[in-house]
Design an enzyme around this catalytic site. Structure first.
Site, PDB file in Angstrom:
ATOM      1  N   SER A  87      16.837  -4.837  -0.349  1.00 25.99           N
ATOM      2  CA  SER A  87      18.124  -5.368   0.151  1.00 25.99           C
ATOM      3  C   SER A  87      18.301  -5.042   1.632  1.00 25.99           C
ATOM      4  O   SER A  87      18.843  -5.858   2.394  1.00 25.99           O
ATOM      5  CB  SER A  87      19.288  -4.775  -0.639  1.00 25.99           C
ATOM      6  OG  SER A  87      19.354  -5.384  -1.906  1.00 25.99           O
ATOM      7  N   GLU A 116       0.859  -1.196   0.000  1.00 28.33           N
ATOM      8  CA  GLU A 116       0.000   0.000   0.000  1.00 28.33           C
ATOM      9  C   GLU A 116       0.890   1.239   0.000  1.00 28.33           C
ATOM     10  O   GLU A 116       2.086   1.142   0.329  1.00 28.33           O
ATOM     11  CB  GLU A 116      -0.879   0.002   1.252  1.00 28.33           C
ATOM     12  CG  GLU A 116      -1.834  -1.166   1.292  1.00 28.33           C
ATOM     13  CD  GLU A 116      -2.760  -1.133   2.509  1.00 28.33           C
ATOM     14  OE1 GLU A 116      -2.654  -0.168   3.327  1.00 28.33           O
ATOM     15  OE2 GLU A 116      -3.567  -2.053   2.632  1.00 28.33           O
ATOM     16  N   SER A 159       7.667  -1.867   2.979  1.00 33.61           N
ATOM     17  CA  SER A 159       8.453  -2.768   3.839  1.00 33.61           C
ATOM     18  C   SER A 159       7.705  -3.032   5.143  1.00 33.61           C
ATOM     19  O   SER A 159       7.773  -4.131   5.699  1.00 33.61           O
ATOM     20  CB  SER A 159       9.811  -2.132   4.168  1.00 33.61           C
ATOM     21  OG  SER A 159      10.499  -1.809   2.986  1.00 33.61           O
ATOM     22  N   GLU A 194       9.706  -7.841  -3.356  1.00 30.76           N
ATOM     23  CA  GLU A 194       9.805  -9.048  -2.501  1.00 30.76           C
ATOM     24  C   GLU A 194      10.786  -8.822  -1.349  1.00 30.76           C
ATOM     25  O   GLU A 194      11.491  -9.738  -0.938  1.00 30.76           O
ATOM     26  CB  GLU A 194      10.248 -10.256  -3.340  1.00 30.76           C
ATOM     27  CG  GLU A 194       9.240 -10.653  -4.407  1.00 30.76           C
ATOM     28  CD  GLU A 194       8.171 -11.603  -3.896  1.00 30.76           C
ATOM     29  OE1 GLU A 194       8.490 -12.505  -3.136  1.00 30.76           O
ATOM     30  OE2 GLU A 194       7.012 -11.403  -4.266  1.00 30.76           O
TER      31      GLU A 194
HETATM   32  C1  LIG Z   1       7.682  -3.074 -10.275  1.00 31.64           C
HETATM   33  C2  LIG Z   1       7.135  -3.427  -8.928  1.00 31.64           C
HETATM   34  C3  LIG Z   1       6.284  -4.526  -8.810  1.00 31.64           C
HETATM   35  C4  LIG Z   1       5.746  -4.850  -7.570  1.00 31.64           C
HETATM   36  N1  LIG Z   1       4.835  -5.874  -7.484  1.00 31.64           N
HETATM   37  C5  LIG Z   1       4.150  -6.042  -6.324  1.00 31.64           C
HETATM   38  C6  LIG Z   1       3.050  -6.955  -6.266  1.00 31.64           C
HETATM   39  O1  LIG Z   1       2.719  -7.645  -7.235  1.00 31.64           O
HETATM   40  N2  LIG Z   1       2.348  -7.039  -5.101  1.00 31.64           N
HETATM   41  C7  LIG Z   1       2.676  -6.298  -4.013  1.00 31.64           C
HETATM   42  O2  LIG Z   1       1.995  -6.423  -2.997  1.00 31.64           O
HETATM   43  N3  LIG Z   1       3.719  -5.438  -4.020  1.00 31.64           N
HETATM   44  C8  LIG Z   1       4.460  -5.283  -5.162  1.00 31.64           C
HETATM   45  N4  LIG Z   1       5.502  -4.390  -5.214  1.00 31.64           N
HETATM   46  C9  LIG Z   1       5.839  -3.605  -4.019  1.00 31.64           C
HETATM   47  C10 LIG Z   1       7.198  -3.941  -3.424  1.00 31.64           C
HETATM   48  O3  LIG Z   1       7.172  -5.184  -2.772  1.00 31.64           O
HETATM   49  C11 LIG Z   1       7.609  -2.777  -2.487  1.00 31.64           C
HETATM   50  O4  LIG Z   1       7.943  -1.697  -3.341  1.00 31.64           O
HETATM   51  C12 LIG Z   1       8.740  -3.123  -1.582  1.00 31.64           C
HETATM   52  O5  LIG Z   1       8.324  -4.049  -0.607  1.00 31.64           O
HETATM   53  C13 LIG Z   1       9.328  -1.904  -0.850  1.00 31.64           C
HETATM   54  O6  LIG Z   1       8.347  -1.118  -0.275  1.00 31.64           O
HETATM   55  P1  LIG Z   1       8.312   0.465  -0.535  1.00 31.64           P
HETATM   56  O7  LIG Z   1       8.454   0.656  -2.006  1.00 31.64           O
HETATM   57  O8  LIG Z   1       7.152   1.039   0.146  1.00 31.64           O
HETATM   58  O9  LIG Z   1       9.647   1.041   0.120  1.00 31.64           O
HETATM   59  P2  LIG Z   1       9.779   1.583   1.645  1.00 31.64           P
HETATM   60  O10 LIG Z   1       9.345   0.505   2.573  1.00 31.64           O
HETATM   61  O11 LIG Z   1       9.134   2.912   1.756  1.00 31.64           O
HETATM   62  O12 LIG Z   1      11.351   1.746   1.766  1.00 31.64           O
HETATM   63  C14 LIG Z   1      12.061   2.902   1.303  1.00 31.64           C
HETATM   64  C15 LIG Z   1      13.543   2.688   1.596  1.00 31.64           C
HETATM   65  O13 LIG Z   1      13.732   2.584   3.027  1.00 31.64           O
HETATM   66  C16 LIG Z   1      14.376   1.358   3.315  1.00 31.64           C
HETATM   67  N5  LIG Z   1      13.835   0.824   4.587  1.00 31.64           N
HETATM   68  C17 LIG Z   1      12.538   0.691   4.968  1.00 31.64           C
HETATM   69  N6  LIG Z   1      12.457   0.162   6.201  1.00 31.64           N
HETATM   70  C18 LIG Z   1      13.715  -0.071   6.608  1.00 31.64           C
HETATM   71  C19 LIG Z   1      14.312  -0.612   7.788  1.00 31.64           C
HETATM   72  N7  LIG Z   1      13.554  -1.050   8.804  1.00 31.64           N
HETATM   73  N8  LIG Z   1      15.658  -0.699   7.867  1.00 31.64           N
HETATM   74  C20 LIG Z   1      16.446  -0.268   6.834  1.00 31.64           C
HETATM   75  N9  LIG Z   1      15.958   0.272   5.679  1.00 31.64           N
HETATM   76  C21 LIG Z   1      14.617   0.355   5.583  1.00 31.64           C
HETATM   77  C22 LIG Z   1      14.031   0.439   2.180  1.00 31.64           C
HETATM   78  O14 LIG Z   1      14.967  -0.618   2.040  1.00 31.64           O
HETATM   79  C23 LIG Z   1      14.082   1.393   0.987  1.00 31.64           C
HETATM   80  O15 LIG Z   1      15.407   1.581   0.566  1.00 31.64           O
HETATM   81  C24 LIG Z   1       6.087  -4.086  -6.433  1.00 31.64           C
HETATM   82  C25 LIG Z   1       6.970  -3.002  -6.560  1.00 31.64           C
HETATM   83  C26 LIG Z   1       7.470  -2.657  -7.784  1.00 31.64           C
HETATM   84  C27 LIG Z   1       8.368  -1.460  -7.907  1.00 31.64           C
END
Ligand SMILES: Cc1cc2nc3c(=O)[nH]c(=O)nc-3n(C[C@H](O)[C@H](O)[C@H](O)COP(=O)(O)OP(=O)(O)OC[C@H]3O[C@@H](n4cnc5c(N)ncnc54)[C@H](O)[C@@H]3O)c2cc1C
Length: 418
Positions: free
Chosen positions: A401, A131, A136, A398
């Site tokens: 890193s 969402e 994450s 998924e």
């Molecule tokens: C092309 C694409 C396809 C996708 N397909 C799907 C799908 O089919 N279904 C679905 O449900 N989701 C999907 N996703 C979502 C994807 O799983 C998320 O983008 C991913 O989990 C990261 O979440 P976020 O983008 O909100 O990043 P955020 O959680 O906002 O993170 C931002 C940055 O902060 C870092 N960070 C966050 N928390 C911590 C922590 N505790 N410690 C250290 N660093 C941290 C992260 O590593 C990242 O560098 C997709 C995303 C993309 C781009």
């Protein structure tokens, strides 16, 4: 005692060569076109369906390979062809796995065939968990499912984002909170059948890479689904929630879910992730290998200063490092896949390790490939710039890193590292 071997058996080699042929003859030639079009490559999915690569049966067969190598081998070959097209082919699998993992036999039999369709009328499915404010941090999910007992229906409201195949899917699997106080323990998964009112595609994202794979928001506005669409059924959910509430009470507060404490690595969901992450690692190995092969061929044929550019250690050593890292990544992926299928415990988060190393390798190797191709590497005349754009996704979806490192560090230390 079983003999130790790192060689594929005849059957595995046959499947690998068949998939490689499809990737080389059908996927790779279509890659540049669908990357530019930024659209789902329906004709390629249809071709995959015709030859038997786009079906639950095919993935089930690979999954049940007793060595564990069936799925990583398939992923590596398809993503070697092209990452965007391959994700369009395997993306439905995410939703199918959601149903297989949590659904009843009846739900599996009803919904999975509708996710794939057939070779004359292919369909796709979407798995919607992320969402805008819960990437994450899955526990902060806001999409809410409320049970309407009088009608035996669930009413779902919320906005999902970055859903692969979101809005164009025949079947959506949506994760929603049924008890926000329990964090991720209060989540449940629902099938949203084809044509359900209230589900709409929000914005479709224009992306950096894997542009042949459709990624979009999914808006759920008063969506009503029958009680039978709750994966696993109401009785199982009620039992699970009661256990979670009991544990939360014992731990001294509703919010104290195991996901937030040192016991995190022991919960069932974590074990599932450890088992599924190597598949993403294998996709990254496929992209990295593709770029490495283009770079090796180019370095051996491109001449400067009267000799092939590989005749300089500066170039040759890069290729040596690229290949070493790709092979190391594949070995980590294979180890974790073998552990998953043979029921070994992931005592060092070996699944996360494989995804972390393979995805970072793909980013690095594809960047090196651009460098080795020089100006040509930077243009769309050659595929390595696309592969580099594609590779960036592996360190994000998924579990990023950073999240993989967090899981590994927590597993190693048993500490709730933040
Ligand atoms: C092309 C694409 C396809 C996708 N397909 C799907 C799908 O089919 N279904 C679905 O449900 N989701 C999907 N996703 C979502 C994807 O799983 C998320 O983008 C991913 O989990 C990261 O979440 P976020 O983008 O909100 O990043 P955020 O959680 O906002 O993170 C931002 C940055 O902060 C870092 N960070 C966050 N928390 C911590 C922590 N505790 N410690 C250290 N660093 C941290 C992260 O590593 C990242 O560098 C997709 C995303 C993309 C781009």
């Amino acid at each position: 005692m079983a003999e130790f071997t790192m060689e594929l058996n005849d059957e595995q080699r046959e499947v690998r060569d068949w998939l490689h042929g499809f990737a080389a003859d059908v996927i790779r030639p279509a890659a540049a076109e669908w990357d530019e079009r930024e659209e789902t490559p329906w004709p390629v999915i249809q071709e995959a369906a015709k030859v038997g690569i786009y079906s639950l049966d095919f993935y089930a067969q690979q999954y049940f390979d007793p060595t564990g190598l069936g799925i990583p081998m398939a992923m590596e070959e398809l993503f070697w062809g092209d990452a965007g097209i391959a994700l369009s082919i395997v993306g439905t699998g995410l939703a199918a796995v959601g149903v297989l993992a949590n659904g009843t036999e009846e739900q599996i039999g009803t919904w999975i065939p509708q996710m794939y369709g057939d070779a004359t009328d292919v369909k796709v499915a979407a798995f919607c968990s992320s969402e805008p404010d819960a990437g994450s941090d899955v526990a902060s999910m806001r999409t809410r499912a409320v049970y309407d007992e009088a009608k035996d229906e669930w009413v779902i409201n919320g906005t999902k984002t970055w859903a692969t195949n979101g809005g164009i899917a025949n079947v959506h699997v949506v994760v929603a909170s049924v008890d926000p106080e329990l964090g991720s323990k209060g989540h449940a998964s629902f099938i949203i059948p084809p044509g359900t009112r209230g589900l709409a595609q929000g914005q479709k994202f224009k992306k950096h890479g894997i542009r042949a794979s459709h990624t979009a928001e999914v808006v759920l506005d008063g969506v009503r689904v029958p009680g039978s669409c709750l994966l696993g059924g109401k009785e199982k959910l009620d039992e699970r929630l009661a256990r979670a509430r009991e544990r939360a009470r014992a731990a001294g507060g509703a919010g104290a879910s195991p996901a937030e404490g040192p016991g995190r690595v022991k919960n069932a969901a974590m074990a599932t992730f450890e088992a599924s992450r190597p598949a993403v690692g294998a996709m990254a190995v496929g992209t990295a290998r593709a770029a490495y092969e283009v770079a090796l061929e180019y370095a051996m044929t491109r001449e400067q200063f009267g000799r092939p550019v590989i005749d300089n250690q500066g170039v040759a050593f890069q290729l040596a490092d690229m290949r070493t890292q790709i092979d190391a990544a594949r070995l980590l992926v294979w180890r974790a896949s073998w552990m998953a299928v043979s029921g070994k415990r992931f005592t060092a988060a070996e699944g996360s390790m494989s995804k972390l190393f393979a995805s970072e390798t793909a980013k690095k190797v594809t960047a090196q490939a651009i460098q080795i191709l020089g100006g040509n590497g930077y243009t769309r005349e050659y595929p390595v710039e696309r592969m580099h754009r594609d590779a960036a996704i592996y360190t994000i979806f998924e579990g990023t890193s950073e999240i993989q490192r967090l899981v590994i560090a927590r597993t190693l230390s048993g500490m709730p590292i933040r």
